[in-house]
Design an enzyme around this catalytic site. Sequence first.
Site, PDB file in Angstrom:
ATOM      1  N   GLU A 173      13.392  82.523  12.195  1.00 36.11           N
ATOM      2  CA  GLU A 173      13.354  81.077  12.455  1.00 36.11           C
ATOM      3  C   GLU A 173      11.985  80.460  12.214  1.00 36.11           C
ATOM      4  O   GLU A 173      11.383  79.869  13.129  1.00 36.11           O
ATOM      5  CB  GLU A 173      13.815  80.794  13.893  1.00 36.11           C
ATOM      6  CG  GLU A 173      15.258  81.172  14.147  1.00 36.11           C
ATOM      7  CD  GLU A 173      15.756  80.794  15.542  1.00 36.11           C
ATOM      8  OE1 GLU A 173      14.945  80.353  16.373  1.00 36.11           O
ATOM      9  OE2 GLU A 173      16.957  80.947  15.786  1.00 36.11           O
ATOM     10  N   GLU A 175      22.153  85.493  14.618  1.00 36.85           N
ATOM     11  CA  GLU A 175      22.128  85.125  16.045  1.00 36.85           C
ATOM     12  C   GLU A 175      23.227  84.118  16.313  1.00 36.85           C
ATOM     13  O   GLU A 175      23.414  83.181  15.535  1.00 36.85           O
ATOM     14  CB  GLU A 175      20.801  84.460  16.461  1.00 36.85           C
ATOM     15  CG  GLU A 175      19.656  85.384  16.660  1.00 36.85           C
ATOM     16  CD  GLU A 175      18.380  84.667  17.116  1.00 36.85           C
ATOM     17  OE1 GLU A 175      18.475  83.636  17.818  1.00 36.85           O
ATOM     18  OE2 GLU A 175      17.300  85.142  16.756  1.00 36.85           O
TER      19      GLU A 175
HETATM   20  O1  IFM Z   1      15.836  83.234  22.365  1.00 34.03           O
HETATM   21  C1  IFM Z   1      15.868  82.559  21.150  1.00 34.03           C
HETATM   22  C2  IFM Z   1      15.427  83.455  20.027  1.00 34.03           C
HETATM   23  O2  IFM Z   1      14.162  83.977  20.234  1.00 34.03           O
HETATM   24  C3  IFM Z   1      15.415  82.689  18.722  1.00 34.03           C
HETATM   25  N1  IFM Z   1      16.662  82.018  18.498  1.00 34.03           N
HETATM   26  C4  IFM Z   1      17.203  81.230  19.574  1.00 34.03           C
HETATM   27  C5  IFM Z   1      17.259  82.056  20.847  1.00 34.03           C
HETATM   28  C6  IFM Z   1      17.836  81.220  22.008  1.00 34.03           C
HETATM   29  O3  IFM Z   1      17.025  80.128  22.266  1.00 34.03           O
END
Ligand code: IFM
Length: 448
Positions: free
Chosen positions: A161, A347
């Site tokens: 990210e 994710e």
């Molecule tokens: O916890 C975070 C992660 O580190 C990066 N993506 C989003 C998740 C939830 O906020």
Amino acid sequence: MPSPFLWGVATSAFQVEGALTEDGRAPSVWDVFCERPGTVRDGHSPATACDHYHRWAEDVDLLDRLGVNAYRFSVSWPRVVPEGGGTVNKAGLDFYDRLVDALVARGIEPVPTLFHWDLPQALEEAGGWSSRGTAQAFAEYAAAVADRLGDRVRRWITLNEPVVHMAYGHAFGVHAPGKALDVPDVLTVAHHQLLAHGLAAGELRSRGLEVLLTNNYSPVDPATGSEADAAAARAYDALHNRLFTDPVLTGAYPDLSAFGAEGIDAVREGDLAVIAGSVDGLGVNYYNPTRVAAPPQGAALPFDFAEITGVPTTAFGWPVVPEGLERLLLLLRERYGDDLVPMYVTENGCSQEDEVDAGGGVADPERIAYLAQHVRAMDRARERGADVRGYFVWTLTDNFEWAEGYHQRFGLVHVDHATQRRRPKDSFAWYRSLIADRTGRAAEAAPE
Ligand code: IFM
């Protein structure tokens, strides 16, 4: 032989490991940021997190019980190269070496991410992502990790990210390193992250390894049918969805003129050639769509966020819109066409107010519904032609959720942060049986 669809969970080093001062690890920007009063809700400390550095074997047992065939974790740069560049810390690499061995022994594919926001503080002091030298240092660190683990790890994620690290860490100042830079300097941070990815990809590929870049993606809708809101939506889409993807897949930055930028000053001749075509897979993190409106007169940014109403929300207040995942995967396919590489949902998950009941169980029906609906949305996108090769739930254990401290619980496993006791939630059993169904592996083979 084609590799099977990956069913996994994802974690990150700073959010789970703890042991911030052990075995030669040096501080990261997040260690320093968390010490500043007011940065983390209720002053929660990341010092122990989930104590995964000491309890990794117990966590691998949990993965085994869950039945995943892949585990996405991140490598802590300040554990492996404490000063960011130069000497490699053998003890740091040893930790990941043991973890990878244990995963492989259980038939779980290790999928490491090399940078999940924990930049070595020494590099921050030398300019951080504003400095081109950080990109070169990242490539050297990537090479050191690949030299140690590359015999057992096939797929590598360079960055997690970068858009969030850029915006929250360098523009809004709510994440480490807590900067509020002007637009041109924020775009320099973006370019140096992409250059770091491209240089590291070269190192990984020269060792015969596959490279993924993971970003956060969000389908964007204008708040109304007005041209002003549509322009705001295009501007936000360029920033959130295109900035870190167009250069990698098409070799060019998107139109950033809405931000007053005709180009990015930091780009040097040859940089885009390093970045273009540097991925074998695209990591897609999806949580929710975004609704934007035209900003008020005189605002610094060309968009304003508008609330999404009429849908459930998570404990974080994020709207739950599973169809957004289907839409997103199809949008990426349509947008990039033949330039697109296989996608992985790296994710997806939700925070809920989970509590341990009198019997020691944790009922989390909202999480089960959230995950089931998102898996179905991914299935529909695949049926309509999206080439998706993996799905990773965020996350295994309730962890340190950055500026929210331990307030947001995203795990399939509840963690009592006072005792470190792990208790699989109902969603753990649900995901286990989903994986068993999808892989044909008997759920009974993985007893509680
Ligand atoms: O916890 C975070 C992660 O580190 C990066 N993506 C989003 C998740 C939830 O906020």
